[in-house]
Design a protein around this motif. Structure first.
Motif, PDB file in Angstrom:
ATOM      1  N   ARG A 272       0.811  -1.250  -0.122  1.00 13.24           N
ATOM      2  CA  ARG A 272      -0.084   0.002   0.001  1.00 13.24           C
ATOM      3  C   ARG A 272       0.957   1.146  -0.059  1.00 13.24           C
ATOM      4  N   SER A 273       2.050   1.243   0.868  1.00  8.67           N
ATOM      5  CA  SER A 273       2.807   2.339   1.001  1.00  8.67           C
ATOM      6  C   SER A 273       3.673   2.616  -0.494  1.00  8.67           C
ATOM      7  N   PHE A 274       4.105   1.623  -0.950  1.00  7.70           N
ATOM      8  CA  PHE A 274       5.281   1.977  -2.047  1.00  7.70           C
ATOM      9  C   PHE A 274       4.368   1.058  -3.330  1.00  7.70           C
ATOM     10  N   PRO A 275       3.385   1.473  -3.863  1.00 10.50           N
ATOM     11  CA  PRO A 275       2.737   0.906  -5.010  1.00 10.50           C
ATOM     12  C   PRO A 275       3.529   0.729  -6.348  1.00 10.50           C
ATOM     13  N   GLY A 276       3.761  -0.504  -6.836  1.00 13.51           N
ATOM     14  CA  GLY A 276       4.477  -1.104  -7.908  1.00 13.51           C
ATOM     15  C   GLY A 276       5.980  -1.481  -7.054  1.00 13.51           C
ATOM     16  N   GLY A 277       6.047  -1.338  -5.930  1.00 10.97           N
ATOM     17  CA  GLY A 277       7.438  -1.659  -5.491  1.00 10.97           C
ATOM     18  C   GLY A 277       7.985  -3.395  -5.623  1.00 10.97           C
ATOM     19  N   VAL A 278       9.123  -3.428  -6.010  1.00 10.25           N
ATOM     20  CA  VAL A 278       9.375  -4.766  -6.243  1.00 10.25           C
ATOM     21  C   VAL A 278      10.915  -5.046  -5.447  1.00 10.25           C
TER      22      VAL A 278
END
Length: 257
Positions: free
Chosen positions: A250-256
């Protein structure tokens, strides 16, 4: 903040979500023992069982996303739904509790999942049948491992038996939800997707009665109480669990990684 997604009310999708979400949330609770189990071997065992359940959840959520056809992969379905869109039974979202709560709940859930996976190997959905073929082996191990601990605690000290009795008093009332059939179950049965969960009740009752008897416990009497997690109406504990589980996504959309 990443916005939530919504999922169609298609009964086949909902049937898969009920299984996948139950595995996912159960895994989350088991994983909370990592670094906290009473012995190192059990720390590793619980973590491994949690990983098995995550693998089952991934496969089911991936397939549910394909059936839905809205482009939702397993990560989006796992992390980006609102609380009311999760379909896990309430039993698995209850707080971790002590070790007696954990092993008894694991025995209850693993016994149910083993029975369900056995039936799902004959699903009219070839992908679901393939998932079940692997998952039933994992559930069989989870059930045996948990059952061994239930008996060990029941036949152990006065304190271990007291804790096991307390766990049984806390958890048993939530087992009725496992077998409460509705339109989703009827659709699955009619199409050959899977059994009505209620059809597994007799076998589950017999296996749990045998296990509890070996541990020196009696099966509690039934009550009118029926939890409703499968319908998306959860306990007060679910929101806190999801807040922790979904935080990074939720906090880092698209994070990988």
């Amino acid at each position: 903040m990443q916005p939530s997604i919504s999922v169609r009310d298609d009964p086949s999708v909902q049937y898969l979500l009920r299984i996948g979400d139950t595995a996912l949330i159960h895994a989350q609770r088991l994983a909370e023992w990592t670094g906290h189990a009473p012995v190192l071997e059990e720390d590793i065992a619980l973590a491994n069982m949690a990983l098995d359940l995550v693998g089952q959840a991934r496969a089911l959520l991936t397939h549910a996303g394909v059936l839905e056809g809205a482009g939702h992969d397993e990560d989006r379905l796992a992390f980006l739904r609102d609380e009311r869109d999760y379909r896990n039974v309430t039993l698995v979202e209850l707080p971790r509790g002590d070790f007696a709560v954990t092993v008894l709940r694991n025995a209850m859930v693993a016994t149910f999942l083993r029975l369900l996976w056995k039936q799902l190997r004959h699903s009219s959905d070839a992908e679901l049948a393939a998932i079940a073929g692997k998952a039933v082996k994992e559930a069989r191990y989870h059930q045996q491992h948990a059952a061994d601990w239930v008996v060990r605690l029941g036949q152990g000290t006065d304190e271990s038996l007291r804790r096991l009795r307390a766990a049984l008093d806390q958890l048993w009332r939530y087992s009725a939800e496992l077998f409460a059939d509705d339109a989703v179950d009827e659709h699955a049965s009619a199409t050959g997707l899977g059994p009505r969960w209620g059809d597994l009740s007799e076998a589950w009752d017999a296996e749990m009665a045998a296990l509890l008897g070996e541990a020196g416990l009696e099966v509690p009497r039934g009550t009118p109480f029926l939890s409703t997690g499968k319908r998306g109406v959860h306990s007060e504990h679910m929101g806190f669990l999801l807040a922790e589980m979904q935080h990074l996504q939720r906090s880092f959309p698209g994070g990988v990684w």
